[in-house]
Design an enzyme around this catalytic site. Structure first.
Site, PDB file in Angstrom:
ATOM      1  N   ASP A  60       0.845  -1.206   0.000  1.00 46.52           N
ATOM      2  CA  ASP A  60       0.000   0.000   0.000  1.00 46.52           C
ATOM      3  C   ASP A  60       0.878   1.253   0.000  1.00 46.52           C
ATOM      4  O   ASP A  60       0.637   2.208  -0.742  1.00 46.52           O
ATOM      5  CB  ASP A  60      -0.880   0.073   1.264  1.00 46.52           C
ATOM      6  CG  ASP A  60      -1.894  -1.051   1.384  1.00 46.52           C
ATOM      7  OD1 ASP A  60      -3.060  -0.813   1.081  1.00 46.52           O
ATOM      8  OD2 ASP A  60      -1.499  -2.174   1.778  1.00 46.52           O
ATOM      9  N   GLU A  83      -5.503   6.984  -0.523  1.00 47.67           N
ATOM     10  CA  GLU A  83      -6.051   6.394   0.702  1.00 47.67           C
ATOM     11  C   GLU A  83      -5.115   6.526   1.896  1.00 47.67           C
ATOM     12  O   GLU A  83      -5.547   6.782   3.011  1.00 47.67           O
ATOM     13  CB  GLU A  83      -6.357   4.903   0.478  1.00 47.67           C
ATOM     14  CG  GLU A  83      -6.777   4.238   1.780  1.00 47.67           C
ATOM     15  CD  GLU A  83      -7.261   2.816   1.611  1.00 47.67           C
ATOM     16  OE1 GLU A  83      -7.816   2.294   2.588  1.00 47.67           O
ATOM     17  OE2 GLU A  83      -7.087   2.216   0.538  1.00 47.67           O
ATOM     18  N   ASP A 126      -6.568   4.416  -4.865  1.00 47.32           N
ATOM     19  CA  ASP A 126      -6.490   3.353  -3.867  1.00 47.32           C
ATOM     20  C   ASP A 126      -5.329   2.457  -4.289  1.00 47.32           C
ATOM     21  O   ASP A 126      -5.437   1.714  -5.261  1.00 47.32           O
ATOM     22  CB  ASP A 126      -7.782   2.542  -3.785  1.00 47.32           C
ATOM     23  CG  ASP A 126      -7.780   1.603  -2.577  1.00 47.32           C
ATOM     24  OD1 ASP A 126      -6.675   1.278  -2.078  1.00 47.32           O
ATOM     25  OD2 ASP A 126      -8.857   1.183  -2.132  1.00 47.32           O
ATOM     26  N   LEU A 128      -4.014  -0.154  -3.082  1.00 47.30           N
ATOM     27  CA  LEU A 128      -4.210  -1.589  -2.991  1.00 47.30           C
ATOM     28  C   LEU A 128      -5.604  -1.818  -2.411  1.00 47.30           C
ATOM     29  O   LEU A 128      -5.806  -1.708  -1.209  1.00 47.30           O
ATOM     30  CB  LEU A 128      -3.133  -2.211  -2.104  1.00 47.30           C
ATOM     31  CG  LEU A 128      -2.931  -3.709  -2.330  1.00 47.30           C
ATOM     32  CD1 LEU A 128      -1.444  -3.989  -2.523  1.00 47.30           C
ATOM     33  CD2 LEU A 128      -3.422  -4.494  -1.151  1.00 47.30           C
ATOM     34  N   THR A 131      -6.813  -4.963   0.691  1.00 49.18           N
ATOM     35  CA  THR A 131      -5.587  -5.205   1.468  1.00 49.18           C
ATOM     36  C   THR A 131      -5.718  -6.432   2.369  1.00 49.18           C
ATOM     37  O   THR A 131      -4.811  -7.253   2.472  1.00 49.18           O
ATOM     38  CB  THR A 131      -5.242  -3.972   2.341  1.00 49.18           C
ATOM     39  OG1 THR A 131      -5.050  -2.849   1.493  1.00 49.18           O
ATOM     40  CG2 THR A 131      -3.961  -4.206   3.132  1.00 49.18           C
ATOM     41  N   THR A 204     -19.654  -7.687   0.468  1.00 51.72           N
ATOM     42  CA  THR A 204     -18.442  -7.648   1.282  1.00 51.72           C
ATOM     43  C   THR A 204     -18.094  -9.004   1.885  1.00 51.72           C
ATOM     44  O   THR A 204     -18.968  -9.787   2.233  1.00 51.72           O
ATOM     45  CB  THR A 204     -18.600  -6.601   2.404  1.00 51.72           C
ATOM     46  OG1 THR A 204     -17.387  -6.499   3.124  1.00 51.72           O
ATOM     47  CG2 THR A 204     -19.731  -6.970   3.365  1.00 51.72           C
ATOM     48  N   HIS A 207     -16.702  -7.079   5.972  1.00 47.33           N
ATOM     49  CA  HIS A 207     -17.426  -6.011   6.693  1.00 47.33           C
ATOM     50  C   HIS A 207     -18.926  -6.299   6.726  1.00 47.33           C
ATOM     51  O   HIS A 207     -19.746  -5.444   6.406  1.00 47.33           O
ATOM     52  CB  HIS A 207     -17.175  -4.641   6.043  1.00 47.33           C
ATOM     53  CG  HIS A 207     -15.725  -4.287   5.935  1.00 47.33           C
ATOM     54  ND1 HIS A 207     -14.982  -4.496   4.798  1.00 47.33           N
ATOM     55  CD2 HIS A 207     -14.866  -3.763   6.853  1.00 47.33           C
ATOM     56  CE1 HIS A 207     -13.727  -4.102   5.000  1.00 47.33           C
ATOM     57  NE2 HIS A 207     -13.635  -3.660   6.241  1.00 47.33           N
ATOM     58  N   ASP A 256     -12.295   3.920  -3.469  1.00 41.19           N
ATOM     59  CA  ASP A 256     -12.700   2.544  -3.803  1.00 41.19           C
ATOM     60  C   ASP A 256     -13.627   2.508  -5.014  1.00 41.19           C
ATOM     61  O   ASP A 256     -13.677   1.518  -5.728  1.00 41.19           O
ATOM     62  CB  ASP A 256     -13.481   1.908  -2.641  1.00 41.19           C
ATOM     63  CG  ASP A 256     -12.643   1.685  -1.399  1.00 41.19           C
ATOM     64  OD1 ASP A 256     -11.560   1.101  -1.521  1.00 41.19           O
ATOM     65  OD2 ASP A 256     -13.073   2.093  -0.301  1.00 41.19           O
TER      66      ASP A 256
END
EC number: 3.1.3.7
Length: 317
Positions: A60, A83, A126, A128, A131, A204, A207, A256
């Site tokens: 990142d 980010e 972004d 990565l 991640t 997701t 999350h 994102d």
């Protein structure tokens, strides 16, 4: 005679937008190489940012330095929002990518964007996306995202998938770069639709929440895919693996969605928040997409009409 020749050269030289996209393509390819190199070295250098699912790795950090420095050097008047919060340090020359993808420079710029100046553009990076999946070895979930916005609207984007093909055997070419500009199209993949009548939702992986589940259940899907990365989920939509990306939760950010949204819109798809509002990408905007994401390649209204009122009330734009 001379002035006419100069005029001709001016007319055929690429616009700011197309030069920027051509640079972003080469820079994204370099980013993919950095991502693979960090994995090959074996030391990911993982740090937790806000919690155990919010991680940052050496990839990142290096990729963001590479992308932001390479863009800023060539386009000093751009606004670039990445980010990662990184200290401003001297960037290693090896991280700088100066190239421009020739194929893109040859493409015509859509007329509505021909007069755009460098300072009118905002780039959302972004370095990565996915991640957490990267740290767990789910390498095909990972993307590098460079989105370009004008007057608050996402208009061009580049997605690099560093590990595309990584399970296709030793002779397969690793990685690919997808790019698009509204009004021109999207390139670097084979557009495919989910079979008619099939409702496959991608959402997701790390999350999950009651809201996320309630929203998906209301759509009565045939199947639910749980994968990492917003870039990865949009790729599933354009390659016919999923028909809707549903994320009824705050959590994903402007970097994102900016690049993936362009690729989807360029092929006739639609991405909004859970209420159906377009996302805004001007530099002053808050970074969080606090009203979630709903995206489809086709049949947007089928999914939008099934979002429960309880979910809408819980997610304030």
């Amino acid at each position: 005679m001379l002035s006419a020749e100069v005029g001709h050269i001016m007319a055929s030289s690429p616009t700011v937008l197309m030069r920027l996209v051509a640079s972003a393509y080469s820079i994204a390819q370099k980013a993919g190489m950095i991502v693979r190199h960090v994995i090959a070295e074996g030391d990911l250098g993982i740090v937790e940012k806000t919690c155990a699912t919010d991680l940052q790795t050496k990839a990142d950090r290096l990729v963001q330095m590479s992308i932001c420095s390479s863009l800023a050097r060539k386009f000093p008047k751009l606004t670039i929002i990445g980010e990662e919060d990184l200290p401003s340090e001297e960037v290693d020359q090896e991280l700088i990518e100066d190239g421009q993808w020739e194929e893109i420079l040859k493409q015509p710029c859509p007329s509505q964007y021909c007069a755009i100046k460098e300072e009118d553009l905002v780039v959302w990076v972004d370095p990565l996306d996915g991640t957490k999946e990267y740290t767990e070895g789910l390498l095909d979930n990972v993307t590098v995202l460079i989105g370009i916005a004008y007057e608050g609207k996402a208009i061009a984007g580049v997605i690099n998938q560093p590990y595309y093909n990584y399970q296709a055997g030793p002779d397969a070419v690793l990685g690919r770069t997808i790019w698009g500009v509204l009004g021109l199209g999207a390139f670097g993949f084979q557009l495919k639709e989910v079979p008619a009548g099939k409702h496959i939702i991608t959402t997701t992986r790390s999350h999950n929440s009651k809201l996320v589940t309630d929203c998906i259940t209301a759509m009565n899907p045939d199947d639910v895919l749980r994968v990492g990365g917003a870039g990865n989920k949009i790729i599933q939509l354009i390659e016919g693996k999923a028909s809707a990306y549903v994320f009824a939760s705050p959590g994903c950010k402007k970097w994102d969605t900016c690049a993936p949204e362009v690729i989807l819109h360029a092929v006739g798809g639609k991405l909004t928040d859970i209420h159906g509002n377009a996302l805004q990408y001007n530099k002053e905007v808050k970074h969080m997409n606090s009203a979630g994401v709903l995206a489809t390649l086709r049949n947007y209204d089928y999914y939008a009409s099934r979002v429960p009122e309880s979910v809408k009330n819980a997610l304030v734009p």
